[in-house]
Design a protein around this motif. Structure first.
Motif, PDB file in Angstrom:
ATOM      1  N   LEU A  10      66.600 -10.273   1.574  1.00  0.00           N
ATOM      2  CA  LEU A  10      65.954  -9.346   0.630  1.00  0.00           C
ATOM      3  C   LEU A  10      64.854  -8.513   1.142  1.00  0.00           C
ATOM      4  O   LEU A  10      64.463  -8.555   2.296  1.00  0.00           O
ATOM      5  CB  LEU A  10      64.469 -10.052   0.237  1.00  0.00           C
ATOM      6  N   TYR A  11      64.531  -7.303   0.402  1.00  0.00           N
ATOM      7  CA  TYR A  11      63.248  -6.115   0.674  1.00  0.00           C
ATOM      8  C   TYR A  11      62.098  -6.444  -0.041  1.00  0.00           C
ATOM      9  O   TYR A  11      61.648  -6.561  -1.529  1.00  0.00           O
ATOM     10  CB  TYR A  11      64.473  -4.989   0.083  1.00  0.00           C
ATOM     11  N   GLY A  12      61.043  -5.919   0.365  1.00  0.00           N
ATOM     12  CA  GLY A  12      59.274  -6.162   0.389  1.00  0.00           C
ATOM     13  C   GLY A  12      59.262  -7.691  -0.037  1.00  0.00           C
ATOM     14  O   GLY A  12      59.679  -7.996   0.568  1.00  0.00           O
ATOM     15  N   LEU A  13      58.350  -7.518  -0.590  1.00  0.00           N
ATOM     16  CA  LEU A  13      57.561  -8.543  -1.076  1.00  0.00           C
ATOM     17  C   LEU A  13      57.661  -8.873  -2.469  1.00  0.00           C
ATOM     18  O   LEU A  13      56.872  -9.763  -3.097  1.00  0.00           O
ATOM     19  CB  LEU A  13      56.463  -9.016   0.033  1.00  0.00           C
ATOM     20  N   GLU A  14      58.599  -8.513  -2.974  1.00  0.00           N
ATOM     21  CA  GLU A  14      58.481  -8.066  -5.169  1.00  0.00           C
ATOM     22  C   GLU A  14      59.100  -9.297  -5.342  1.00  0.00           C
ATOM     23  O   GLU A  14      58.523 -10.008  -6.424  1.00  0.00           O
ATOM     24  CB  GLU A  14      59.189  -7.102  -4.915  1.00  0.00           C
ATOM     25  N   GLN A  15      60.212 -10.144  -4.766  1.00  0.00           N
ATOM     26  CA  GLN A  15      60.904 -10.940  -5.566  1.00  0.00           C
ATOM     27  C   GLN A  15      60.909 -12.334  -4.380  1.00  0.00           C
ATOM     28  O   GLN A  15      61.235 -12.974  -4.742  1.00  0.00           O
ATOM     29  CB  GLN A  15      62.471 -10.858  -5.726  1.00  0.00           C
ATOM     30  N   HIS A  16      60.411 -12.275  -4.182  1.00  0.00           N
ATOM     31  CA  HIS A  16      59.985 -13.198  -2.545  1.00  0.00           C
ATOM     32  C   HIS A  16      59.580 -14.892  -3.131  1.00  0.00           C
ATOM     33  O   HIS A  16      60.514 -16.107  -2.560  1.00  0.00           O
ATOM     34  CB  HIS A  16      59.411 -13.282  -0.877  1.00  0.00           C
ATOM     35  N   GLN A  17      59.130 -15.091  -3.934  1.00  0.00           N
ATOM     36  CA  GLN A  17      58.502 -15.469  -4.445  1.00  0.00           C
ATOM     37  C   GLN A  17      59.334 -16.675  -5.260  1.00  0.00           C
ATOM     38  O   GLN A  17      59.736 -18.079  -5.005  1.00  0.00           O
ATOM     39  CB  GLN A  17      57.413 -15.979  -5.493  1.00  0.00           C
ATOM     40  N   GLY A  18      60.162 -15.826  -6.205  1.00  0.00           N
ATOM     41  CA  GLY A  18      61.559 -16.273  -7.483  1.00  0.00           C
ATOM     42  C   GLY A  18      62.767 -16.353  -5.978  1.00  0.00           C
ATOM     43  O   GLY A  18      62.948 -17.865  -6.677  1.00  0.00           O
ATOM     44  N   ILE A  19      62.751 -16.270  -5.151  1.00  0.00           N
ATOM     45  CA  ILE A  19      64.051 -16.443  -4.544  1.00  0.00           C
ATOM     46  C   ILE A  19      63.992 -18.375  -3.467  1.00  0.00           C
ATOM     47  O   ILE A  19      64.617 -18.869  -3.376  1.00  0.00           O
ATOM     48  CB  ILE A  19      64.177 -15.412  -3.521  1.00  0.00           C
ATOM     49  N   ILE A  20      62.445 -17.980  -2.929  1.00  0.00           N
ATOM     50  CA  ILE A  20      61.819 -19.356  -2.893  1.00  0.00           C
ATOM     51  C   ILE A  20      61.960 -20.255  -3.640  1.00  0.00           C
ATOM     52  O   ILE A  20      62.681 -21.440  -3.076  1.00  0.00           O
ATOM     53  CB  ILE A  20      60.075 -19.728  -1.675  1.00  0.00           C
ATOM     54  N   ASP A  21      61.819 -20.297  -4.787  1.00  0.00           N
ATOM     55  CA  ASP A  21      61.687 -21.179  -5.231  1.00  0.00           C
ATOM     56  C   ASP A  21      62.991 -21.867  -5.980  1.00  0.00           C
ATOM     57  O   ASP A  21      63.223 -23.068  -5.198  1.00  0.00           O
ATOM     58  CB  ASP A  21      61.418 -21.130  -7.450  1.00  0.00           C
ATOM     59  N   ALA A  43      56.445 -16.856   6.883  1.00  0.00           N
ATOM     60  CA  ALA A  43      57.172 -16.591   7.724  1.00  0.00           C
ATOM     61  C   ALA A  43      57.767 -15.255   6.909  1.00  0.00           C
ATOM     62  O   ALA A  43      57.706 -13.916   7.720  1.00  0.00           O
ATOM     63  CB  ALA A  43      58.157 -17.654   7.688  1.00  0.00           C
ATOM     64  N   ILE A  44      58.032 -14.288   5.997  1.00  0.00           N
ATOM     65  CA  ILE A  44      58.124 -13.989   5.407  1.00  0.00           C
ATOM     66  C   ILE A  44      57.558 -12.724   5.109  1.00  0.00           C
ATOM     67  O   ILE A  44      57.834 -11.676   5.248  1.00  0.00           O
ATOM     68  CB  ILE A  44      58.723 -13.949   3.429  1.00  0.00           C
ATOM     69  N   THR A  45      56.122 -13.549   4.920  1.00  0.00           N
ATOM     70  CA  THR A  45      55.344 -11.819   4.819  1.00  0.00           C
ATOM     71  C   THR A  45      55.150 -11.542   6.585  1.00  0.00           C
ATOM     72  O   THR A  45      54.523 -10.642   6.642  1.00  0.00           O
ATOM     73  CB  THR A  45      53.974 -12.566   4.512  1.00  0.00           C
ATOM     74  N   ASN A  46      54.889 -12.303   7.310  1.00  0.00           N
ATOM     75  CA  ASN A  46      54.621 -12.107   8.831  1.00  0.00           C
ATOM     76  C   ASN A  46      56.215 -11.329   9.094  1.00  0.00           C
ATOM     77  O   ASN A  46      55.538 -10.356   9.119  1.00  0.00           O
ATOM     78  CB  ASN A  46      55.330 -13.205   9.393  1.00  0.00           C
ATOM     79  N   PRO A  59      66.041  -4.698   5.309  1.00  0.00           N
ATOM     80  CA  PRO A  59      66.109  -5.840   5.076  1.00  0.00           C
ATOM     81  C   PRO A  59      65.358  -7.311   5.878  1.00  0.00           C
ATOM     82  O   PRO A  59      64.931  -7.207   7.437  1.00  0.00           O
ATOM     83  CB  PRO A  59      67.414  -5.909   5.221  1.00  0.00           C
ATOM     84  N   ILE A  60      65.001  -8.340   5.042  1.00  0.00           N
ATOM     85  CA  ILE A  60      64.695  -9.633   5.761  1.00  0.00           C
ATOM     86  C   ILE A  60      65.653 -10.344   5.487  1.00  0.00           C
ATOM     87  O   ILE A  60      65.977 -10.593   4.418  1.00  0.00           O
ATOM     88  CB  ILE A  60      62.909  -9.782   5.071  1.00  0.00           C
TER      89      ILE A  60
ATOM     90  N   SER B  13      48.498 -15.663  -3.631  1.00  0.00           N
ATOM     91  CA  SER B  13      49.450 -15.257  -2.749  1.00  0.00           C
ATOM     92  C   SER B  13      48.990 -13.471  -2.597  1.00  0.00           C
ATOM     93  O   SER B  13      48.015 -13.436  -2.590  1.00  0.00           O
ATOM     94  CB  SER B  13      50.948 -15.833  -2.627  1.00  0.00           C
ATOM     95  N   VAL B  14      50.362 -12.860  -1.739  1.00  0.00           N
ATOM     96  CA  VAL B  14      50.064 -11.584  -1.469  1.00  0.00           C
ATOM     97  C   VAL B  14      49.239 -11.039  -3.004  1.00  0.00           C
ATOM     98  O   VAL B  14      48.751 -10.391  -2.534  1.00  0.00           O
ATOM     99  CB  VAL B  14      51.062 -10.406  -0.845  1.00  0.00           C
TER     100      VAL B  14
END
Lengths: 130, 92
Positions: A10-21, A43-46, A59-60, B13-14
């Protein structure tokens, strides 16, 4: 149970919540949703702020493996790797009103083991899939 | 000046923390300094959310006010307890 191993980029913090779900659902770990969501968001925010220096083009990589009752997570950033990332064991009275510094502590609280090796955070947590 | 009640988002969150910061700063700029954060609809908070609440709290205290917390569910309360912020905020 067969081990399930996957990798998501993933890139940035746009889609990470959906990915985690999606990861929680895929692994059938809804009973642990709060803990896993917190661990991965921290961890992703860090990785985004400290590893990738807020660069959305870097990328992360999130890797996850469920083997029996053992959940293994890895979050890799694109940085050089910080030499000595400390997961605090407690929040001291002096730090109580600091704006930051709680993320790694919370990862430690909600996992069984967490460590940073080079640019990858390795997290282990015992779970009982429903 | 009276307290303002702010309904907290389901996921704090963020992104939501950034919106909250703007919202509460707007109220503080208008002269309000005491707030009740209603967590009745909030199911999740992370360290970014906590950080914004703490920085807002410090501004409120500087201005003679405070921030109180209300209706935290068990998971959200646990985060405040683990980070010892239950020693800072009054829970009503």
């Amino acid at each position: 149970m067969n081990a399930v191993q996957k990798e998501i980029r993933l890139y940035g913090l746009e889609q990470h919540q959906g990915i985690i779900d999606g990861i929680i659902q895929e692994l059938g770990l809804e009973d642990y949703a709060f803990d896993i969501r917190l661990i991965l968001i921290e961890a992703i925010t860090n990785a985004y702020y400290h590893g990738n220096l807020s660069d959305c083009t870097k990328p992360i990589i999130v890797r996850y493996l469920l083997s029996g009752k053992q959940l293994e997570l890895q979050v890799e950033d694109s940085g050089e790797g910080s030499g000595s990332l400390v997961f605090p064991e407690a929040i001291s009275s002096d730090e109580l009103l600091d704006e930051g510094g709680r993320g790694l502590y919370l990862i430690r609280c909600f996992s069984d083991k967490a460590e940073m090796i080079c640019n990858t955070m390795y997290i282990s947590k015992c779970v009982c899939p429903s | 000046m009276s307290e303002i009640v702010i309904d907290m988002p389901e996921m704090f969150s963020v992104e939501e923390a950034s919106e909250f910061r703007e919202k509460i700063r707007g109220h503080i700029d208008e002269g309000f300094s005491s707030f009740v954060l209603d967590f009745g609809g909030c199911a999740f908070i992370d360290s970014t959310g906590l950080g914004v609440i703490v920085s807002s709290y410090k501004k409120c205290v500087e201005n003679g006010g405070t921030i109180k917390l209300k209706a935290l569910n068990a998971n959200v309360l646990k985060i405040f307890e683990l980070t010892r912020l239950t020693h800072v905020f009054e829970i009503v």
